[in-house]
Design a protein around this motif. Structure first.
Motif, PDB file in Angstrom:
ATOM      1  N   LEU A 169       0.819  -1.211   0.000  1.00 14.74           N
ATOM      2  CA  LEU A 169       0.000   0.000   0.000  1.00 14.74           C
ATOM      3  C   LEU A 169       0.855   1.264   0.000  1.00 14.74           C
ATOM      4  CD1 LEU A 169      -2.826  -0.987   2.531  1.00 14.74           C
ATOM      5  CD2 LEU A 169      -2.900  -1.056   0.053  1.00 14.74           C
ATOM      6  N   SER A 170       2.028   1.196   0.574  1.00 15.56           N
ATOM      7  CA  SER A 170       2.880   2.382   0.648  1.00 15.56           C
ATOM      8  C   SER A 170       3.679   2.620  -0.629  1.00 15.56           C
ATOM      9  CB  SER A 170       3.843   2.260   1.840  1.00 15.56           C
ATOM     10  OG  SER A 170       4.708   1.137   1.663  1.00 15.56           O
ATOM     11  N   THR A 171       3.784   1.592  -1.485  1.00 19.15           N
ATOM     12  CA  THR A 171       4.600   1.741  -2.694  1.00 19.15           C
ATOM     13  C   THR A 171       3.785   1.753  -3.989  1.00 19.15           C
ATOM     14  OG1 THR A 171       4.946  -0.669  -2.769  1.00 19.15           O
ATOM     15  CG2 THR A 171       6.613   0.665  -1.614  1.00 19.15           C
ATOM     16  N   ALA A 172       2.587   1.165  -3.975  1.00 17.39           N
ATOM     17  CA  ALA A 172       1.782   1.083  -5.200  1.00 17.39           C
ATOM     18  C   ALA A 172       1.197   2.456  -5.555  1.00 17.39           C
ATOM     19  CB  ALA A 172       0.654   0.065  -5.025  1.00 17.39           C
ATOM     20  N   THR A 173       0.928   2.651  -6.836  1.00 18.55           N
ATOM     21  CA  THR A 173       0.281   3.878  -7.318  1.00 18.55           C
ATOM     22  C   THR A 173      -1.210   3.614  -7.451  1.00 18.55           C
ATOM     23  OG1 THR A 173       2.266   4.505  -8.545  1.00 18.55           O
ATOM     24  CG2 THR A 173       0.198   5.578  -9.154  1.00 18.55           C
TER      25      THR A 173
END
Length: 591
Positions: free
Chosen positions: A345-349
């Motif tokens: 969740l912190s890295t996906a766009t």
């Protein structure tokens, strides 16, 4: 004096109409909304007619395609005529020779009608209108009912024209995203049979809602039939289907059983890190309050890698994101899964799906229509980018090597199953025979459920109508609304405005009383007004607070024609006024 009463009555009606609009969308506003939503579909169908095919007709007794198409444009023009003059003078006109000219005429008429609908007053919308054919009145109703009838008729003819397209060599456009045609037909049928039993705005709201419910039933019946057809196809399918290398026909709806595999690198499920050909995930929160338990989705996503199903037809490509059946959604709650979810969740766009219906529509449409066999979607429905402590993690996976049965439309050009709005691509877990059994069960339960639902809805609706007998049904009105309508009815009777009385009589008692306890009949302006009130149930022997009857009041006024109507309708001649201690005859002589 009558003119003064009439003017006052109209002001009261206008005030009542404005009060209604504050509470609910008016019939005219709802019509404009529904009419506007149908316009793109009309144009799609008109433009899909192949040039040179306007003379086509499926049977010698059927209307030609050109006549049906031209009727759509003409009906828009006729509604303009209705809103301008209150009358439609129907006549058959020859259609242009080119499809493009018909479409242009339709667009022009649409723009003209759009302007008239927006500028039409609510008084105009509820006024009387006529449909004349050959100089004779064939249909007389309110303008609003004529407009709704026309819209339903246009939708019917659009469906007729759509059925012509494929035999003419044209392509049927995808226009009924949520079964609008079925909804319109069902609503039209209900409106025709029951609208007169309800007061505004229920006279159109109930048919529309009932039509939507029945459209849902029809959709479920179609889904059940589709499941039965697929089950039958699977049950009869030979184990050697395609073993000689033959491929399905282009455009054919086929079932493809076999094992699925990725043609490139397999995906990794974002939370469990398991290999997958296809995955979906949801991150949600559960909360509770006085209204119950609620689940809110914060994040959702989908992934599909290019893949094939090894079947008797050979390797058949999966070129769209399918609906999944039989693949369980696994809840993940281990520390490892939570940590991976937080990292993802912190890295996906993410695509922000909040408060933007257009974005939601575009994203869902893209997901359902993508046909290159590769999908990657991450959606966010919250402002918080962090994983909440009470989050529920759900993941659904189709793993490489899973035994599946795919059902969908085959494209010979792409050698695979492609998305199709009319026949969505489905991926069911298990081999053909196991899937066939589950499809039979699904077909039976869907059809039985739809029939029961239809029986309950129609039983409740028509049971209510039977209990109410001939009494109209309406929304409960406030004391102030009742007072306004009562005053308007009395003033309409005094001015002889039968049209206004007709609008009010369904929601106001015909013997509504004023401050002197006088009824509208006691103040009837003329014999026509009195006859109308009596025909609608007015009590000819009702008395006011002075003990006067309608016969006494009309006799004192010297209204001989009204007196004749009252006597003929059973007015008592020997009733004595409690105040004047005289009969109607004596009061007439004294006057």
């Amino acid at each position: 004096m009558r003119a003064l009463y009439a003017n006052h009555g109209k002001k009261v009606l206008r005030y009542a109409a404005r009060s209604k609009r504050r509470l609910i969308m008016t019939n005219r506003e709802f019509f404009i909304q529904r009419w506007e939503s149908e316009q793109p579909a009309f144009l799609k169908v008109l433009r899909a007619i192949p040039e040179g095919q306007l003379a086509y007709r499926p049977h010698e007794r059927s209307s030609a395609a050109g006549a049906v198409a031209w009727q759509l444009a003409e009906e828009q023009k006729q509604l303009c005529e209705l809103l301008d003059a209150g009358e439609i003078h129907f006549e058959v006109k020859l259609h242009p020779e080119k499809v493009s000219d018909i479409a242009k005429a339709y667009e022009k008429a649409t723009e003209e009608l759009r302007g008239r609908l927006k500028s039409a007053s609510d008084e105009k919308w509820s006024s009387k209108g006529k449909f004349l054919s050959g100089g004779k009145v064939a249909w007389s109703d309110t303008v609003q009912n004529l407009c709704w009838g026309y819209l339903f008729d246009m939708v019917h003819h659009r469906g007729q024209l759509s059925a012509y397209l494929r035999p003419m060599g044209g392509k049927v456009p995808a226009i009924y995203v949520v079964g609008l045609l079925t909804w319109a037909v069902c609503a039209g049928a209900y409106w025709y049979y029951i609208h007169s039993r309800f007061q505004p705005p229920l006279d159109w709201a109930v048919p529309v809602v009932a039509g939507l419910l029945m459209a849902t039933v029809v959709g479920n019946l179609r889904a059940g039939l589709s499941s039965a057809i697929n089950a039958s196809r699977l049950s009869q399918q030979s184990a050697f289907s395609g073993s000689m290398g033959e491929k399905p026909k282009d455009g054919q709806i086929v079932t493809v059983p076999g094992r699925i595999r990725a043609t490139g690198s397999a995906l990794r499920a974002p939370f469990s890190d398991r290999p997958a050909v296809l995955y979906s995930y949801d991150v949600s929160r559960t909360s509770s309050d006085s209204n119950g338990v609620h689940t809110t989705n914060d994040f959702s996503g989908f992934g599909l890698t290019p893949s094939v199903i090894d079947s008797g037809y050979g390797a058949v490509r999966v070129l769209g994101f399918p609906t999944l059946e039989g693949f369980s959604k696994e809840q993940l709650d281990s520390e490892v899964n939570v940590a991976k979810a937080q990292e993802y969740l912190s890295t996906a766009t993410f695509q922000d799906m909040r408060f933007n219906p257009l974005t939601m529509y575009r994203e869902v449409k893209d997901l359902m229509s993508d046909d290159d066999g590769q999908v990657h979607k991450d959606w966010r429905m919250t402002s918080d980018a962090e994983l909440s402590t009470d989050a529920n993690l759900l993941e659904q996976i189709v793993a490489p090597g899973d035994q599946v049965t795919a059902i969908g439309k085959y494209s010979a050009e792409k050698d695979g199953l492609v998305p199709d709005l009319a026949n969505p691509l489905r991926l069911i877990r298990g081999d053909a025979q196991v899937v066939a059994g589950s499809l039979w069960k699904k077909a039976a339960s869907t059809v039985i459920g739809a029939i029961i639902f239809a029986a309950v809805i129609n039983g409740a609706l028509f049971g209510l109508l039977r209990i109410r007998d001939s009494k109209p049904i309406g929304i409960p009105r406030t004391a102030s609304q009742k007072r306004i309508d009562r005053a308007a009815l009395l003033n309409a009777a005094k001015s002889g405005d039968v049209t206004a009385m007709g609008m009010l009589i369904g929601q106001t008692p015909v013997d509504a009383r004023d401050d002197d306890e006088s009824t509208p009949l006691m103040h009837a302006a003329d014999a026509k007004t009195a006859s109308w009130l009596i025909a609608h149930g007015a009590d000819v022997n009702a008395v006011n607070y002075q003990g006067d009857t309608a016969l006494m009041l009309q006799a004192r006024e010297g209204s001989a024609e009204v007196v004749k109507v009252l006597v003929k309708s059973g007015a008592k001649l020997d009733t004595i006024s409690t105040k004047w201690k005289t009969t109607a005859l004596q009061q007439a002589l004294d006057a």
